[in-house]
Write a protein that holds these residues in place. Structure first.
Motif, short mmCIF file in Angstrom:
data_model
loop_
_atom_site.label_atom_id
_atom_site.label_comp_id
_atom_site.label_asym_id
_atom_site.label_seq_id
_atom_site.Cartn_x
_atom_site.Cartn_y
_atom_site.Cartn_z
N ASP A 35 0.81 -1.21 0.00
CA ASP A 35 0.00 0.00 0.00
C ASP A 35 0.85 1.27 0.00
OD1 ASP A 35 -2.24 -1.62 0.11
OD2 ASP A 35 -2.41 -1.50 2.30
N TYR A 36 2.13 1.13 0.25
CA TYR A 36 3.01 2.29 0.39
C TYR A 36 4.11 2.31 -0.68
CZ TYR A 36 0.69 2.39 4.90
OH TYR A 36 -0.27 2.43 5.88
N GLN A 37 4.10 1.34 -1.56
CA GLN A 37 5.22 1.12 -2.47
C GLN A 37 5.03 1.85 -3.79
OE1 GLN A 37 7.00 -2.86 -2.28
NE2 GLN A 37 6.81 -2.94 -4.49
N ILE A 38 6.12 2.44 -4.29
CA ILE A 38 6.16 3.05 -5.62
C ILE A 38 7.30 2.41 -6.40
CG2 ILE A 38 6.55 5.17 -6.93
CD1 ILE A 38 5.43 6.75 -4.58
N ASP A 39 6.98 1.82 -7.54
CA ASP A 39 7.99 1.19 -8.39
C ASP A 39 8.49 2.24 -9.38
OD1 ASP A 39 9.55 -0.27 -10.12
OD2 ASP A 39 8.15 -1.95 -10.29
N CYS A 40 9.70 2.74 -9.13
CA CYS A 40 10.23 3.84 -9.95
C CYS A 40 10.51 3.40 -11.39
CB CYS A 40 11.50 4.39 -9.32
SG CYS A 40 11.21 5.17 -7.71
N SER A 41 10.71 2.11 -11.62
CA SER A 41 11.00 1.64 -12.97
C SER A 41 9.78 1.73 -13.88
CB SER A 41 11.49 0.19 -12.93
OG SER A 41 10.46 -0.70 -12.50
N LYS A 42 8.59 1.89 -13.31
CA LYS A 42 7.37 1.96 -14.09
C LYS A 42 6.96 3.39 -14.41
CE LYS A 42 5.56 -2.48 -12.49
NZ LYS A 42 4.44 -3.19 -11.83
N LEU A 43 7.74 4.36 -13.92
CA LEU A 43 7.46 5.76 -14.20
C LEU A 43 8.48 6.28 -15.21
CD1 LEU A 43 6.66 6.87 -10.55
CD2 LEU A 43 5.03 6.35 -12.36
N GLN A 44 8.05 7.17 -16.09
CA GLN A 44 8.85 7.52 -17.26
C GLN A 44 9.91 8.59 -17.00
OE1 GLN A 44 8.54 5.72 -20.11
NE2 GLN A 44 7.11 4.53 -18.84
N SER A 45 9.72 9.42 -15.99
CA SER A 45 10.63 10.55 -15.78
C SER A 45 10.72 10.89 -14.30
CB SER A 45 10.16 11.77 -16.56
OG SER A 45 8.92 12.23 -16.05
N ARG A 46 11.71 11.70 -13.96
CA ARG A 46 11.82 12.16 -12.58
C ARG A 46 10.60 12.99 -12.19
NH1 ARG A 46 15.46 13.15 -8.30
NH2 ARG A 46 15.12 15.14 -7.23
N ALA A 47 10.07 13.76 -13.12
CA ALA A 47 8.89 14.58 -12.83
C ALA A 47 7.72 13.69 -12.43
CB ALA A 47 8.53 15.43 -14.04
N GLU A 48 7.53 12.57 -13.13
CA GLU A 48 6.45 11.64 -12.78
C GLU A 48 6.69 11.04 -11.41
OE1 GLU A 48 4.97 8.68 -15.46
OE2 GLU A 48 5.63 9.81 -17.21
N ILE A 49 7.95 10.68 -11.14
CA ILE A 49 8.29 10.11 -9.83
C ILE A 49 8.01 11.12 -8.72
CG2 ILE A 49 10.20 9.29 -8.37
CD1 ILE A 49 11.46 8.10 -10.90
N GLU A 50 8.43 12.36 -8.93
CA GLU A 50 8.22 13.40 -7.92
C GLU A 50 6.73 13.63 -7.67
OE1 GLU A 50 10.27 16.98 -8.84
OE2 GLU A 50 12.27 16.07 -8.75
N ASN A 51 5.95 13.69 -8.74
CA ASN A 51 4.51 13.91 -8.59
C ASN A 51 3.86 12.79 -7.79
OD1 ASN A 51 4.56 16.32 -10.01
ND2 ASN A 51 4.09 15.35 -11.98
N GLU A 52 4.25 11.54 -8.10
CA GLU A 52 3.68 10.39 -7.40
C GLU A 52 4.08 10.40 -5.93
OE1 GLU A 52 1.35 6.94 -7.04
OE2 GLU A 52 1.50 8.46 -8.63
N ILE A 53 5.34 10.74 -5.66
CA ILE A 53 5.80 10.79 -4.27
C ILE A 53 5.04 11.86 -3.49
CG2 ILE A 53 7.75 11.47 -2.80
CD1 ILE A 53 9.59 10.08 -4.82
N HIS A 54 4.91 13.06 -4.05
CA HIS A 54 4.20 14.14 -3.35
C HIS A 54 2.75 13.76 -3.09
CE1 HIS A 54 7.10 17.44 -3.03
NE2 HIS A 54 7.59 17.06 -4.19
N LEU A 55 2.10 13.16 -4.07
CA LEU A 55 0.70 12.78 -3.92
C LEU A 55 0.53 11.75 -2.80
CD1 LEU A 55 -2.25 12.79 -4.89
CD2 LEU A 55 -1.62 11.01 -6.53
N ARG A 56 1.34 10.68 -2.84
CA ARG A 56 1.21 9.61 -1.85
C ARG A 56 1.66 10.07 -0.46
NH1 ARG A 56 1.56 4.59 -4.47
NH2 ARG A 56 1.34 3.59 -2.44
#
Length: 333
Positions: A35-56
């Motif tokens: 429920d807390y995990q984000i798989d960075c390999s499935k996101l296309q860019s650092r911007a996408e990773i940052e957005n997902e981290i901030h949201l979660r």
């Protein structure tokens, strides 16, 4: 050959309480890591990773990043900067910690592997503490070495229904720290006040104490005792409510399994906590405070390259005992 000195059990002072760490290799964890995990390999860019981290992070206050390709802890700030604008130093913490980079500290300090570091919010015993913490894993043993996170909101809701929860709300807690002098002989040494506060003179410590409102007592051999009262709950802006904010790793019972500190009276150990009115915690209260966190635990069984980010008020953390086999290391920052 030198004959090893046998420790007399009568010299060891123990609290009659069950303070063992939970073993989530044998029982089902209360919280699901997925429920807390984000798989960075499935996101296309650092911007996408940052957005997902901030949201979660805004929603649940904790995220676990996998497949980050982190191989060197000195690069952890690349990830930490996503949530942390102003990194802070560890001045006034439990002791000197080696650094992998600026403000990137080794989580394995001088604590023995066989001790359980109780649930705590980082530096909650000080007036200034980190809002967010980022852990990164470089190496981990095949078995053990996990980190435990605890949902502090759920813990708070339960503890406030109890007598001790209300007593903590009314009176707060008093932290007591006993520190040795680096320039004087002392039989039992945990941390010197020079190292903890990065100072060299008594006047510098006295100035810090004056600014913080601490009570200072200089004792023989240059030893220093600091004591001060703090609220047991801290207001969290994200949740708009007060959360339990007591550093249980300061309980003197923490040293029960650590020789030679376990031969000292509890009030003379490096750390000691009492109720705000000066009363000692009973064995039953101590056991309840430590064990209640088990019910709301999120264990992280690390893998190399994993990164955990969590709100230091919404989540407490702990480190169970672990064993390193030959050639193994546990390198977390």
């Amino acid at each position: 050959f030198l004959k090893k000195k046998r420790v007399k059990m009568s010299n060891i002072i123990r609290l009659n309480a069950n303070l063992k760490a939970p073993d989530f290799t044998k029982i089902k964890p209360p919280l699901n890591i997925g429920d807390y995990q984000i798989d960075c390999s499935k996101l296309q860019s650092r911007a996408e990773i940052e957005n997902e981290i901030h949201l979660r992070f805004f929603q649940i206050g904790a995220v676990l990043l996998v497949n980050t390709e982190l191989q060197d802890l000195s690069k952890l700030d690349y990830w930490g900067s996503i949530l942390i604008d102003e990194p802070m130093t560890y001045q006034g913490g439990t002791g000197n910690r080696p650094q992998f980079g600026k403000n990137i500290y080794d989580v394995v300090a001088k604590e023995p592997h066989y001790t359980y570091i109780y649930p705590h919010n980082e530096m909650s015993y000080l007036s200034r503490f980190p809002k967010c913490i980022v852990f990164g894993c470089e190496t981990i043993p095949k078995k053990g070495g996990e980190t435990l996170l605890f949902d502090n909101q759920a813990v708070t809701h339960e503890i406030l229904q109890t007598e001790i929860g209300q007593k903590l709300k009314k009176n707060g807690v008093r932290y007591i720290r006993n520190l040795t002098d680096a320039n004087k002989p002392n039989n039992i040494i945990y941390n010197h006040w020079q190292d903890v506060f990065n100072v060299s003179s008594q006047s510098e410590v006295e100035y810090i104490a004056q600014q913080e409102g601490w009570e200072l007592k200089w004792m023989n051999n240059g030893r220093l005792q600091i004591s001060y009262q703090k609220d047991a709950y801290e207001y969290n802006e994200a949740l708009k409510e007060n959360l339990l904010f007591v550093n249980l790793s300061f309980l003197s019972a923490y040293f029960d399994d650590w020789h030679t500190f376990n031969t000292l009276p509890h009030e003379d150990r490096p750390f000691h906590i009492v109720h705000g009115d000066g009363q000692n915690f009973t064995a039953q209260e101590t056991e309840y405070l430590v064990k209640i966190f088990d019910n709301y635990c999120l264990p992280i069984f690390w893998k190399s390259g994993w990164i955990a980010m969590f709100d230091n008020e919404r989540w407490a953390h702990a480190r169970p005992p672990f064993v390193l086999q030959k050639g193994e290391t546990r390198k977390l920052g």
